[in-house]
Design an enzyme around this catalytic site. Sequence first.
Site, short mmCIF file in Angstrom:
data_model
loop_
_atom_site.label_atom_id
_atom_site.label_comp_id
_atom_site.label_asym_id
_atom_site.label_seq_id
_atom_site.Cartn_x
_atom_site.Cartn_y
_atom_site.Cartn_z
N ILE A 6 0.83 -1.21 0.00
CA ILE A 6 0.00 0.00 0.00
C ILE A 6 0.87 1.26 0.00
O ILE A 6 0.60 2.21 -0.73
CB ILE A 6 -0.98 -0.02 1.19
CG1 ILE A 6 -1.96 -1.18 1.01
CG2 ILE A 6 -1.73 1.31 1.31
CD1 ILE A 6 -2.83 -1.45 2.22
N THR A 83 -4.41 5.74 7.25
CA THR A 83 -5.38 4.78 6.73
C THR A 83 -5.01 3.37 7.15
O THR A 83 -5.54 2.40 6.62
CB THR A 83 -5.45 4.84 5.18
OG1 THR A 83 -4.16 4.54 4.65
CG2 THR A 83 -5.91 6.20 4.71
N SER A 84 -4.12 3.26 8.11
CA SER A 84 -3.56 1.96 8.48
C SER A 84 -4.19 1.39 9.74
O SER A 84 -5.10 0.57 9.67
CB SER A 84 -2.05 2.10 8.63
OG SER A 84 -1.45 0.85 8.70
N ARG A 85 -3.73 1.81 10.90
CA ARG A 85 -4.24 1.34 12.19
C ARG A 85 -4.37 2.55 13.11
O ARG A 85 -3.46 3.37 13.20
CB ARG A 85 -3.31 0.31 12.82
CG ARG A 85 -3.18 -0.97 12.02
CD ARG A 85 -4.48 -1.78 12.09
NE ARG A 85 -4.40 -3.00 11.32
CZ ARG A 85 -4.95 -3.17 10.12
NH1 ARG A 85 -5.60 -2.17 9.54
NH2 ARG A 85 -4.87 -4.31 9.49
N ASP A 109 -8.76 7.56 8.45
CA ASP A 109 -9.69 6.52 8.05
C ASP A 109 -9.78 5.48 9.15
O ASP A 109 -10.54 4.52 9.05
CB ASP A 109 -9.22 5.88 6.74
CG ASP A 109 -10.23 4.91 6.17
OD1 ASP A 109 -11.41 5.28 6.04
OD2 ASP A 109 -9.84 3.76 5.87
N GLU A 114 -12.15 2.83 17.19
CA GLU A 114 -13.11 2.86 16.10
C GLU A 114 -14.20 1.80 16.19
O GLU A 114 -15.30 1.99 15.68
CB GLU A 114 -12.40 2.75 14.75
CG GLU A 114 -11.78 1.41 14.48
CD GLU A 114 -10.97 1.40 13.20
OE1 GLU A 114 -10.85 0.32 12.62
OE2 GLU A 114 -10.45 2.44 12.78
N HIS A 146 -13.39 3.35 8.58
CA HIS A 146 -12.43 2.45 7.94
C HIS A 146 -13.16 1.50 6.99
O HIS A 146 -14.01 0.74 7.40
CB HIS A 146 -11.67 1.68 9.01
CG HIS A 146 -10.50 0.90 8.48
ND1 HIS A 146 -9.53 1.47 7.69
CD2 HIS A 146 -10.14 -0.38 8.65
CE1 HIS A 146 -8.62 0.55 7.40
NE2 HIS A 146 -8.98 -0.58 7.97
N GLN A 147 -12.85 1.56 5.72
CA GLN A 147 -13.56 0.78 4.72
C GLN A 147 -12.65 -0.18 3.96
O GLN A 147 -13.05 -0.73 2.95
CB GLN A 147 -14.22 1.73 3.71
CG GLN A 147 -15.16 2.72 4.33
CD GLN A 147 -16.34 2.06 5.00
OE1 GLN A 147 -16.96 1.18 4.44
NE2 GLN A 147 -16.65 2.47 6.21
N ALA A 148 -11.46 -0.43 4.44
CA ALA A 148 -10.51 -1.25 3.69
C ALA A 148 -11.00 -2.68 3.50
O ALA A 148 -10.57 -3.37 2.59
CB ALA A 148 -9.15 -1.26 4.40
N PHE A 149 -11.92 -3.14 4.34
CA PHE A 149 -12.40 -4.50 4.21
C PHE A 149 -13.44 -4.65 3.11
O PHE A 149 -13.92 -5.74 2.84
CB PHE A 149 -12.96 -5.01 5.54
CG PHE A 149 -14.11 -4.19 6.07
CD1 PHE A 149 -15.41 -4.48 5.71
CD2 PHE A 149 -13.87 -3.12 6.92
CE1 PHE A 149 -16.46 -3.71 6.20
CE2 PHE A 149 -14.91 -2.36 7.41
CZ PHE A 149 -16.21 -2.66 7.04
#
Length: 187
Positions: A6, A83-85, A109, A114, A146-149
């Site tokens: 990434i 946008t990571s953790r 993000d 969260e 967070h929408q990475a999933f």
Amino acid sequence: IGTGRIGSVFAKIMGGFDCEVIGHDPYPSPAFTQAGGAYAPLDEVLARSSIISLHCPLTPETFHLINDEVISRMQPGVMIINTSRGALIDSRALITGLKSGHIGYVGLDVYEEEADLFFEDLSGRVIQDDVFARLNTFPNVMITGHQAFFTSNALSNIASTTLRNIDCMLRDVPGAERVLPPKKRGQ
């Protein structure tokens, strides 16, 4: 900070904006340098960067990687993107940096707590997390869930499930939640 898959893609994107890209990672990636990035020690990345984007895992070594002391070594007006953790950033230190003006912009993000905020609709409730609520008061802070999933497969499954649920509601299948107005006679 963090130049894996990434981080390397981010470097390529930023290079497309004609940015000089420097990065730090204890495990250098050829993809990062192929994308136009150059490696530097963490202190140099912190001191030279006007945008710092985090792309690293949460480990004991990276927990609160961004804290009061680290923020003080950054350029005034720095933009921080995570946008990571969430726990890579000490949120209270972030607020201090924003209030002083040392941090110019923040894009999150992810957030330390969260799980209690991002995965359900809280629009009708008072948010109990004072740190999160304070971050939301700054005009130069943007926070997204967070929408990475959400992969292509996950989105396809969500769409299929939604369409099945709508079909069940339209056909008045027992147990289907009714969100549409009641049918009028003759419809």
